[in-house]
Structures are given as C-alpha cells and as structure tokens.
Scaffold this active site. Structure first.
Site, PDB file in Angstrom:
ATOM      1  N   THR A  88      26.036  45.288 -19.251  1.00 58.30           N
ATOM      2  CA  THR A  88      25.482  44.176 -20.025  1.00 58.30           C
ATOM      3  C   THR A  88      26.574  43.483 -20.832  1.00 58.30           C
ATOM      4  O   THR A  88      26.687  42.257 -20.820  1.00 58.30           O
ATOM      5  CB  THR A  88      24.351  44.672 -20.951  1.00 58.30           C
ATOM      6  OG1 THR A  88      23.340  45.297 -20.153  1.00 58.30           O
ATOM      7  CG2 THR A  88      23.734  43.519 -21.728  1.00 58.30           C
ATOM      8  N   LYS A 116      30.647  51.182 -43.465  1.00 59.06           N
ATOM      9  CA  LYS A 116      30.350  51.012 -44.897  1.00 59.06           C
ATOM     10  C   LYS A 116      28.867  51.106 -45.233  1.00 59.06           C
ATOM     11  O   LYS A 116      28.481  50.889 -46.378  1.00 59.06           O
ATOM     12  CB  LYS A 116      30.865  49.648 -45.360  1.00 59.06           C
ATOM     13  CG  LYS A 116      32.363  49.491 -45.210  1.00 59.06           C
ATOM     14  CD  LYS A 116      32.788  48.100 -45.634  1.00 59.06           C
ATOM     15  CE  LYS A 116      34.271  47.891 -45.401  1.00 59.06           C
ATOM     16  NZ  LYS A 116      34.692  46.529 -45.707  1.00 59.06           N
ATOM     17  N   ARG A 138      22.984  43.848 -28.947  1.00 59.59           N
ATOM     18  CA  ARG A 138      22.403  45.075 -28.386  1.00 59.59           C
ATOM     19  C   ARG A 138      22.395  46.101 -29.504  1.00 59.59           C
ATOM     20  O   ARG A 138      23.421  46.361 -30.137  1.00 59.59           O
ATOM     21  CB  ARG A 138      23.206  45.583 -27.200  1.00 59.59           C
ATOM     22  CG  ARG A 138      22.544  46.806 -26.561  1.00 59.59           C
ATOM     23  CD  ARG A 138      23.352  47.263 -25.379  1.00 59.59           C
ATOM     24  NE  ARG A 138      22.720  48.344 -24.690  1.00 59.59           N
ATOM     25  CZ  ARG A 138      22.144  48.253 -23.506  1.00 59.59           C
ATOM     26  NH1 ARG A 138      22.089  47.094 -22.890  1.00 59.59           N
ATOM     27  NH2 ARG A 138      21.631  49.312 -22.936  1.00 59.59           N
ATOM     28  N   HIS A 166      14.478  44.701 -23.016  1.00 62.12           N
ATOM     29  CA  HIS A 166      15.762  44.191 -22.541  1.00 62.12           C
ATOM     30  C   HIS A 166      15.440  42.951 -21.697  1.00 62.12           C
ATOM     31  O   HIS A 166      15.394  43.010 -20.467  1.00 62.12           O
ATOM     32  CB  HIS A 166      16.448  45.266 -21.704  1.00 62.12           C
ATOM     33  CG  HIS A 166      17.902  45.041 -21.440  1.00 62.12           C
ATOM     34  ND1 HIS A 166      18.449  43.789 -21.263  1.00 62.12           N
ATOM     35  CD2 HIS A 166      18.928  45.916 -21.298  1.00 62.12           C
ATOM     36  CE1 HIS A 166      19.745  43.904 -21.014  1.00 62.12           C
ATOM     37  NE2 HIS A 166      20.066  45.185 -21.036  1.00 62.12           N
TER      38      HIS A 166
END
Length: 192
Positions: A88, A116, A138, A166
């Site tokens: 993908t 973070k 994604r 998807h």
C-alpha cells in the site's frame, strides 16, 4: 540533443497531451462526493464507475517507457503510515511520483506520536499546518482516518485503519473482479 532522443521526447509529450485529453473526457462533469476517501460506503456505484474509468486509462499509462506525467506537478502528498505496509505505501508513493507529486513518507515509528506521546488529534493539526495537498493515512485504530479527515482541511485517503476498513484495497479488488469477470453484480466472493 541527438535526433532520436529528440523524437522520443516529442512522442512522449504528444502522448501525455493525448492522455490528459482522454482523461478529461472520461471524467466529464462527474465528481466524487467528497474530498476524502475514508470508507467504501461513501461511494455510489456511479462514483466507482468514475474511479474505474480513470483506472482503465492509467493502466495504459503505467506501461509506457516514461511513466511520469506532469498532471499534479507542484502538489505535495504525505504518506503517513503508522502501521507497516509495503504494497500500500509503495503503491501510493509510486502513484504520486508518476503523477509528478512531491511525496513525503512518514512512519509511525518516526513520528511524534510514537516518540513523544502526541495524540492523533495533535498529529492531525500538525499535518494540517503543513499545507500538503493530500494525506494518505494508514493507522491500526478503527476510525482513525475519519477522525483525521474531520479535523483537517486537506483531503485524506485511508490506506487502511486496522480491522475496520481499507477502501482503496476494496476498490482494487472490485476493479480486478470487474476486469476478470466483466461484472460485479451477483458475484459471490470468498475472502480467504
């Protein structure tokens, strides 16, 4: 420039102009209903036909010796992949490059979310501030593509959101069935 090379460049230029005219004709006055593609359910049968008509033309384009066309030159695309995905990610990156889009790849492991503890909303606002032209996302969390799309002005295409959906893979699978079987309606499909 060598005459043979000059002739080749001229032929490529003519082919690209012809391709753009054919693409414009194929699209006509049709438009997709949204700037985003986060769910296959957002597309009607006519919307899918528009995508498939363009796909047919691009399949001709991809086999040409010069696979680069200046259709989207000057635009930028961020491929933001929080989950690993070779096919993908590479497909979107290659498509962007073939259309002359400046592509930027960001992985989840290299992002502020991972390092973070930044939230998905924080990341959405940061991406929005970068003023890219499109974001391919994604993420492993169901609904994350819609969350990002709701937060930012830039078009978002879902490259998959966990076990949820998807839509680009669904379009690819539908197009393949249409190409191989001549129709989609009435087919029984098993996903193994």
């Amino acid at each position: 420039m060598h005459p043979k090379r000059q002739k080749l460049w001229q032929e490529i230029g003519e082919w690209q102009l012809d391709f753009e005219k054919r693409l414009t004709k194929a699209i006509g006055k049709r438009k997709l209903p949204s700037k985003n593609l986060v769910s296959i359910d957002d597309l009607s049968t006519d919307d899918m036909k528009l995508v498939f008509d363009c796909t047919k033309l691009f399949k001709e384009f991809i086999v040409k010796p010069d696979k680069k066309i200046n259709l989207l030159k000057g635009m930028s695309q961020i491929n933001f992949f929080f989950e690993g995905s070779t096919r993908t990610r590479v497909s979107f990156e290659l498509a962007g490059k073939n259309l002359s889009v400046d592509t930027i790849n960001v992985s989840g492991s290299g992002s502020s979310m991972e390092k973070k503890g930044e939230t998905l909303n924080d990341t959405a606002r940061t991406l929005n501030a970068m003023h890219s032209d499109i974001i391919i996302l994604r993420h492993g969390k169901a609904g994350s593509s819609q969350l990002i799309a709701d937060e930012i002005k830039v078009p978002v295409i879902s490259g998959g959101d966990g076990w949820h959906e998807h839509p680009t893979q669904a379009l690819l699978d539908l197009y393949t069935m249409l190409e191989k079987r001549g129709q989609i309606s009435g087919l029984k499909v098993a996903i193994v």
